[in-house]
Design a protein around this motif. Structure first.
Motif, PDB file in Angstrom:
ATOM      1  N   LYS A   1       0.825  -1.210   0.000  1.00 38.24           N
ATOM      2  CA  LYS A   1       0.000   0.000   0.000  1.00 38.24           C
ATOM      3  C   LYS A   1       0.858   1.258   0.000  1.00 38.24           C
ATOM      4  O   LYS A   1       0.568   2.211  -0.719  1.00 38.24           O
ATOM      5  CB  LYS A   1      -0.931   0.020   1.218  1.00 38.24           C
TER       6      LYS A   1
ATOM      7  N   HIS B   1       2.544   1.700  -3.300  1.00 41.12           N
ATOM      8  CA  HIS B   1       1.522   2.085  -4.272  1.00 41.12           C
ATOM      9  C   HIS B   1       1.139   3.560  -4.084  1.00 41.12           C
ATOM     10  O   HIS B   1       1.022   4.308  -5.055  1.00 41.12           O
ATOM     11  CB  HIS B   1       0.291   1.188  -4.139  1.00 41.12           C
ATOM     12  N   CYS B   2       0.956   3.975  -2.838  1.00 45.00           N
ATOM     13  CA  CYS B   2       0.639   5.387  -2.562  1.00 45.00           C
ATOM     14  C   CYS B   2       1.749   6.307  -3.056  1.00 45.00           C
ATOM     15  O   CYS B   2       1.488   7.434  -3.474  1.00 45.00           O
ATOM     16  CB  CYS B   2       0.416   5.606  -1.066  1.00 45.00           C
ATOM     17  N   ASP B   3       2.984   5.830  -3.003  1.00 44.06           N
ATOM     18  CA  ASP B   3       4.130   6.597  -3.501  1.00 44.06           C
ATOM     19  C   ASP B   3       4.282   6.468  -5.021  1.00 44.06           C
ATOM     20  O   ASP B   3       5.263   6.935  -5.588  1.00 44.06           O
ATOM     21  CB  ASP B   3       5.416   6.137  -2.815  1.00 44.06           C
ATOM     22  N   SER B   4       3.331   5.776  -5.664  1.00 49.16           N
ATOM     23  CA  SER B   4       3.278   5.593  -7.128  1.00 49.16           C
ATOM     24  C   SER B   4       4.438   4.806  -7.702  1.00 49.16           C
ATOM     25  O   SER B   4       4.894   5.067  -8.811  1.00 49.16           O
ATOM     26  CB  SER B   4       3.179   6.954  -7.830  1.00 49.16           C
ATOM     27  N   HIS B   5       4.907   3.785  -6.951  1.00 51.36           N
ATOM     28  CA  HIS B   5       6.018   2.967  -7.446  1.00 51.36           C
ATOM     29  C   HIS B   5       5.587   1.609  -7.984  1.00 51.36           C
ATOM     30  O   HIS B   5       6.340   0.976  -8.727  1.00 51.36           O
ATOM     31  CB  HIS B   5       7.060   2.751  -6.344  1.00 51.36           C
TER      32      HIS B   5
ATOM     33  N   LEU C   1       1.968  -1.359  -8.654  1.00 49.53           N
ATOM     34  CA  LEU C   1       0.553  -1.720  -8.568  1.00 49.53           C
ATOM     35  C   LEU C   1       0.466  -2.969  -7.706  1.00 49.53           C
ATOM     36  O   LEU C   1       1.417  -3.750  -7.636  1.00 49.53           O
ATOM     37  CB  LEU C   1      -0.007  -2.013  -9.956  1.00 49.53           C
TER      38      LEU C   1
ATOM     39  N   ASP D   1      -1.915  -0.057 -15.859  1.00 48.49           N
ATOM     40  CA  ASP D   1      -1.301   1.039 -16.600  1.00 48.49           C
ATOM     41  C   ASP D   1      -0.088   1.524 -15.816  1.00 48.49           C
ATOM     42  O   ASP D   1      -0.229   2.259 -14.840  1.00 48.49           O
ATOM     43  CB  ASP D   1      -2.306   2.181 -16.797  1.00 48.49           C
TER      44      ASP D   1
ATOM     45  N   SER E   1       2.165   3.513 -16.831  1.00 43.88           N
ATOM     46  CA  SER E   1       2.599   4.867 -17.192  1.00 43.88           C
ATOM     47  C   SER E   1       2.313   5.865 -16.064  1.00 43.88           C
ATOM     48  O   SER E   1       2.889   6.953 -16.047  1.00 43.88           O
ATOM     49  CB  SER E   1       1.923   5.323 -18.488  1.00 43.88           C
ATOM     50  N   THR E   2       1.457   5.502 -15.134  1.00 43.68           N
ATOM     51  CA  THR E   2       1.135   6.395 -14.027  1.00 43.68           C
ATOM     52  C   THR E   2       2.146   6.307 -12.886  1.00 43.68           C
ATOM     53  O   THR E   2       2.075   7.091 -11.943  1.00 43.68           O
ATOM     54  CB  THR E   2      -0.259   6.065 -13.460  1.00 43.68           C
ATOM     55  N   LEU E   3       3.067   5.350 -12.962  1.00 45.51           N
ATOM     56  CA  LEU E   3       4.017   5.142 -11.874  1.00 45.51           C
ATOM     57  C   LEU E   3       5.269   5.995 -12.037  1.00 45.51           C
ATOM     58  O   LEU E   3       5.635   6.383 -13.145  1.00 45.51           O
ATOM     59  CB  LEU E   3       4.404   3.663 -11.792  1.00 45.51           C
ATOM     60  N   THR E   4       5.928   6.248 -10.927  1.00 44.14           N
ATOM     61  CA  THR E   4       7.180   7.000 -10.938  1.00 44.14           C
ATOM     62  C   THR E   4       8.324   6.062 -10.578  1.00 44.14           C
ATOM     63  O   THR E   4       8.145   5.138  -9.776  1.00 44.14           O
ATOM     64  CB  THR E   4       7.140   8.168  -9.933  1.00 44.14           C
TER      65      THR E   4
END
Length: 164
Positions: A114, A117-121, A123, A138, A140-143
């Protein structure tokens, strides 16, 4: 060849391995253009043979001295939520889908997934939602996950203790 590498680390996560070779999951992988599936099954009770996945080239093994080559070669890493496996995949700058073992009691793995995921790393999902997640994911939304900088802590500590 587009390759998916699945790792359960040193654990036993039979449900993930069984889900990965299920007809629906294999179809979802093929629909996304994947042609090869590599499974690291750890202590699992089932070591799938090459015939287990119609339409995908399958390689399965229990353990190796290192899985870093498998991760580097992969276009997608699917992992249990162990910290070591997650950090290795993220450190290799791989698209990472973490599958939570929701059968574990007091599941600390969910907390890690979690937060990352919250840090966008990454899914994450469960085995029940894996096939649908594969269909809709997707990345492409991750950093990118940036490596740690332990030297910053060392400088801080030196300064705090009066060495710098």
């Amino acid at each position: 060849m587009k390759c998916v590498f699945v790792t359960v680390g040193t654990t036993r996560f039979d449900e993930l391995i069984e889900t990965m070779i299920s007809e629906d999951t294999v179809k979802a992988l093929i629909d996304r253009g994947y042609t090869e599936l590599v499974l690291q099954v750890g202590y699992g009770s089932h070591l799938p043979g090459p015939e287990s996945c119609s339409g995908l080239k399958l390689d399965a093994f229990r353990f190796k001295d290192s899985i870093s080559d498998d991760m580097k070669r992969a276009d997608l890493v699917i992992s249990h939520a162990g910290a070591g496996s997650c950090l290795e995949a993220l450190g290799a700058q791989k698209a990472l889908l973490v599958v939570i073992n929701d059968k574990l009691m007091d599941n600390h793995q969910l907390e890690l997934a979690k937060q990352l995921h919250c840090d966008s790393h990454l899914l994450y999902c469960t085995c029940r939602t894996l096939t649908e997640t594969l269909k809709t994911m997707d990345f492409s939304t991750l950093t990118p996950f940036l490596p740690g900088q332990p030297q910053n802590f060392a400088k801080f500590l030196d300064k705090a203790l009066g060495f710098a």
